[in-house]
Design an enzyme around this catalytic site. Sequence first.
Site, mmCIF file in Angstrom:
data_model
loop_
_atom_site.group_PDB
_atom_site.id
_atom_site.type_symbol
_atom_site.label_atom_id
_atom_site.label_comp_id
_atom_site.label_asym_id
_atom_site.label_seq_id
_atom_site.Cartn_x
_atom_site.Cartn_y
_atom_site.Cartn_z
ATOM 1 N N ASP A 25 0.828 -1.200 0.000
ATOM 2 C CA ASP A 25 0.000 0.000 0.000
ATOM 3 C C ASP A 25 0.871 1.262 0.000
ATOM 4 O OD1 ASP A 25 -2.433 1.389 0.094
ATOM 5 O OD2 ASP A 25 -2.461 1.442 2.288
ATOM 6 N N HIS B 158 -9.868 5.159 -1.316
ATOM 7 C CA HIS B 158 -8.979 5.298 -0.167
ATOM 8 C C HIS B 158 -9.652 6.198 0.873
ATOM 9 C CE1 HIS B 158 -4.817 4.048 -1.852
ATOM 10 N NE2 HIS B 158 -5.776 3.379 -2.460
ATOM 11 N N ALA C 145 -11.471 5.393 3.588
ATOM 12 C CA ALA C 145 -12.859 5.024 3.877
ATOM 13 C C ALA C 145 -13.158 4.925 5.367
ATOM 14 C CB ALA C 145 -13.206 3.704 3.195
ATOM 15 N N SER C 146 -12.129 4.997 6.224
ATOM 16 C CA SER C 146 -12.408 5.030 7.656
ATOM 17 C C SER C 146 -13.249 6.249 7.991
ATOM 18 C CB SER C 146 -11.095 5.085 8.461
ATOM 19 O OG SER C 146 -10.436 3.849 8.441
ATOM 20 N N ASN D 208 -10.592 0.844 1.154
ATOM 21 C CA ASN D 208 -9.465 0.804 2.087
ATOM 22 C C ASN D 208 -9.875 1.292 3.479
ATOM 23 O OD1 ASN D 208 -8.119 0.243 -0.313
ATOM 24 N ND2 ASN D 208 -6.360 1.514 0.204
ATOM 25 N N VAL D 209 -9.496 0.512 4.492
ATOM 26 C CA VAL D 209 -9.797 0.871 5.881
ATOM 27 C C VAL D 209 -8.540 0.684 6.718
ATOM 28 C CG1 VAL D 209 -11.218 0.374 7.902
ATOM 29 C CG2 VAL D 209 -12.198 0.141 5.604
ATOM 30 N N ASP E 71 2.348 4.799 -5.694
ATOM 31 C CA ASP E 71 1.705 6.085 -5.454
ATOM 32 C C ASP E 71 2.568 7.223 -6.001
ATOM 33 O OD1 ASP E 71 0.336 8.271 -4.594
ATOM 34 O OD2 ASP E 71 0.311 7.730 -2.470
ATOM 35 N N GLY F 288 -7.286 9.042 7.488
ATOM 36 C CA GLY F 288 -7.502 9.391 8.881
ATOM 37 C C GLY F 288 -8.975 9.592 9.173
#
Length: 286
Positions: free
Chosen positions: A82, A208, A210-211, A230-231, A104, A181
Site C-alpha cells: 500500500d 482510499h 474510507a475510515s 481501504n480501511v 503512489d 484518517g
Amino acid sequence: MSIISTKYLLQDAQAKGYAIPAFNIHNAETIQAILEVCQEMRSPVILAGTPGTYKHIAIEEIYALCDAYSASYHMPVALHLDHHESLDDIRRKVNIGVRSAMIDGSHLPFDENVRLVKSVVDFCHSQDCSVEAELGRLGGMEDDMNVDEESTFLTSPQDAQRFIELTGVDSLAVAIGTAHGLYTKPPKLDFQRLAAIRNVVDIPLVLHGASDVPDEFVRRAIELGICKVNVATELKIAFAAAVRKWFDENPDGNDPRYYMRVGMDAMKDVVRSKVTVCGSADRLEK
C-alpha cells in the site's frame, strides 16, 4: 491456499457489484483478527501494508505469516503493498512473492506519475502481480506523509481515462472527497464525479480513506463503481481503545495473551461491519 493477485478478486467484484475490503495490517494479531472474521463470513480480503509496516516487520516475515494463515484458514490471501513510491522497493518485495502493489505517484505531475506507474506495471505484469495507482490527491495522514487541504485535488475523468491508457494499470484509486484518517466534519463525496469516471474507464476503482465515512456513502460509491475499499484508522482506534480500557480495568495486568485478544476482538467488530457494507460476505469460492 496461497498468496494471490488482487486482479482476479477485483474483477469479480466489478462484475457482481460489490467491493473487496482492504484492511491495513501491522502485526500478527491484526492479520489474525482480520482473517478470523473473513473466514467466518466467507469474504475475500486484501491485507495491505504501508512501507512503515514493512519496516516494523520485515517483508519476509509478513509474507511467511500470511502464507501460513492462508493455509490455516483455508482461504487465499491477497497481500498488498500500500502507498509504495519506489520501483526498486516494489521489485524487491514482488521478488519475495507479493502479487499486489500500489505505486503512489499522486504527488507528481501527470507525466511523471505516468512514467513511474508504467515502469512498475511493466515489471509487475511480468511477475503476475497486479498494480494499483492513484490519480488525484487525498488529504490527511498516511504513514509518515501528511497532505494538507491545499495540496489535495480531485480526479479528472478525462485524465483518468488517459492515465489508464498510457500506463496499463489494473486498478485506480480516485480522489472524490475522502481523506486519510478521521474527519473533523462529515466528508462531502463527489458522486457525480465518480459516475463520470466510471463512464469513461473500465478497470476497477478504489476508494482510499474510507475510515469514518458513513456507511451509506460507501454503499453509494460501490453502486457507482468502487470495487476496493481501504480501511486503516478505524481498525487502529478500535484496537487501541480496547487495550487501553483493559488496562484501566486491570492495572496490574501484564499478559499480552489477554489484552491483545481484547484489542483483536474490538478490531474484529470493525471488520465485520466493513465486510457487510462492502457486500463481500459469502463471495469466497467454496
